[in-house]
Design a protein around this motif. Sequence first.
Motif, short mmCIF file in Angstrom:
data_model
loop_
_atom_site.label_atom_id
_atom_site.label_comp_id
_atom_site.label_asym_id
_atom_site.label_seq_id
_atom_site.Cartn_x
_atom_site.Cartn_y
_atom_site.Cartn_z
N UNK A 6 1.00 -1.34 -0.17
CA UNK A 6 -0.27 -0.17 -0.26
C UNK A 6 1.07 1.01 0.36
N UNK A 7 0.14 2.81 -0.79
CA UNK A 7 0.78 3.87 -0.17
C UNK A 7 -0.06 4.38 -0.36
N UNK A 8 0.38 6.39 -0.19
CA UNK A 8 -0.69 6.75 -0.53
C UNK A 8 -1.91 7.42 0.96
N UNK A 9 -0.92 7.01 1.63
CA UNK A 9 -1.62 7.43 3.18
C UNK A 9 -0.86 8.73 3.22
N UNK A 10 -1.64 9.28 4.95
CA UNK A 10 -0.46 10.80 5.56
C UNK A 10 -1.81 11.75 5.95
N UNK A 11 -1.56 12.34 6.07
CA UNK A 11 -2.22 13.58 7.08
C UNK A 11 -2.55 14.73 5.86
N UNK A 12 -4.10 15.01 6.51
CA UNK A 12 -5.04 15.63 5.94
C UNK A 12 -6.01 16.49 6.72
N UNK A 13 -6.33 17.36 6.30
CA UNK A 13 -7.90 18.29 6.38
C UNK A 13 -8.87 17.41 6.19
N UNK A 93 -5.41 2.37 6.70
CA UNK A 93 -5.56 1.49 5.76
C UNK A 93 -5.09 0.29 5.47
N UNK A 94 -5.90 -1.06 5.28
CA UNK A 94 -5.28 -1.65 5.13
C UNK A 94 -5.62 -2.52 3.54
N UNK A 95 -4.50 -2.86 2.70
CA UNK A 95 -5.50 -3.62 0.90
C UNK A 95 -5.60 -5.10 1.28
N UNK A 103 -10.33 -23.68 0.49
CA UNK A 103 -10.82 -24.31 1.82
C UNK A 103 -10.51 -23.99 3.41
N UNK A 104 -10.54 -23.47 4.19
CA UNK A 104 -10.85 -22.31 3.68
C UNK A 104 -10.53 -21.36 3.17
N UNK A 105 -11.70 -20.01 2.64
CA UNK A 105 -10.96 -18.51 1.99
C UNK A 105 -9.87 -18.30 2.10
N UNK A 106 -8.52 -17.91 1.29
CA UNK A 106 -7.63 -17.11 2.14
C UNK A 106 -7.76 -16.41 1.65
N UNK A 107 -6.80 -15.19 3.15
CA UNK A 107 -6.97 -13.74 2.98
C UNK A 107 -5.79 -13.23 3.15
N UNK A 108 -5.35 -12.25 1.68
CA UNK A 108 -3.99 -11.86 1.33
C UNK A 108 -3.82 -10.38 2.06
N UNK A 109 -2.95 -9.44 2.73
CA UNK A 109 -2.85 -8.20 3.72
C UNK A 109 -1.90 -8.09 3.27
N UNK A 110 -2.23 -6.41 2.92
CA UNK A 110 -0.61 -5.55 2.81
C UNK A 110 -0.04 -4.99 4.68
N UNK A 111 0.92 -3.77 4.53
CA UNK A 111 0.87 -3.82 5.64
C UNK A 111 0.18 -2.82 6.24
N UNK A 112 -0.33 -2.56 5.86
CA UNK A 112 -1.51 -0.88 6.05
C UNK A 112 -0.70 0.38 6.26
N UNK A 113 -1.74 1.51 6.09
CA UNK A 113 -1.12 2.90 5.05
C UNK A 113 -1.76 3.40 6.22
N UNK A 114 -1.31 4.30 7.30
CA UNK A 114 -2.16 5.64 8.39
C UNK A 114 -3.15 6.50 7.30
N UNK A 115 -4.13 6.85 7.32
CA UNK A 115 -4.34 8.15 7.14
C UNK A 115 -5.38 8.92 8.55
#
Length: 119
Positions: A6-13, A93-95, A103-115
Amino acid sequence: QVQLVESGGGLVQAGGSLRLSCAASGSIFRFNAMGWYRQAPGKQRELVAVISIGGRTNYADSVKGRFTISRDTAKNTVYLQMNSLKPEDTAVYYCNARVVLTTPPSDYWGQGTQVTVSS
């Protein structure tokens, strides 16, 4: 092995916009769906938006009309355009990528990006 970056997080008003990106290693058509989740401090992780392999989208009620999920299959990337941001959108925020044929369904996750949305 699946990698989601993931990318694009940050601080915004409040009232501002951000666009998050999630780049997958390899074709995103391997996944039945990809989506964005978020987790605020002290709260459970919640679904924000999802896009199916067929392009169907679904959104949490709290972000409908403000957030848009999209994808670029040539770049193996999923985006989350976030407009009219509110302080309550502040979270990590996680992708997510999901394969339902296992079986069971497989979930993959990103490392997360702070918003962070300031008032």
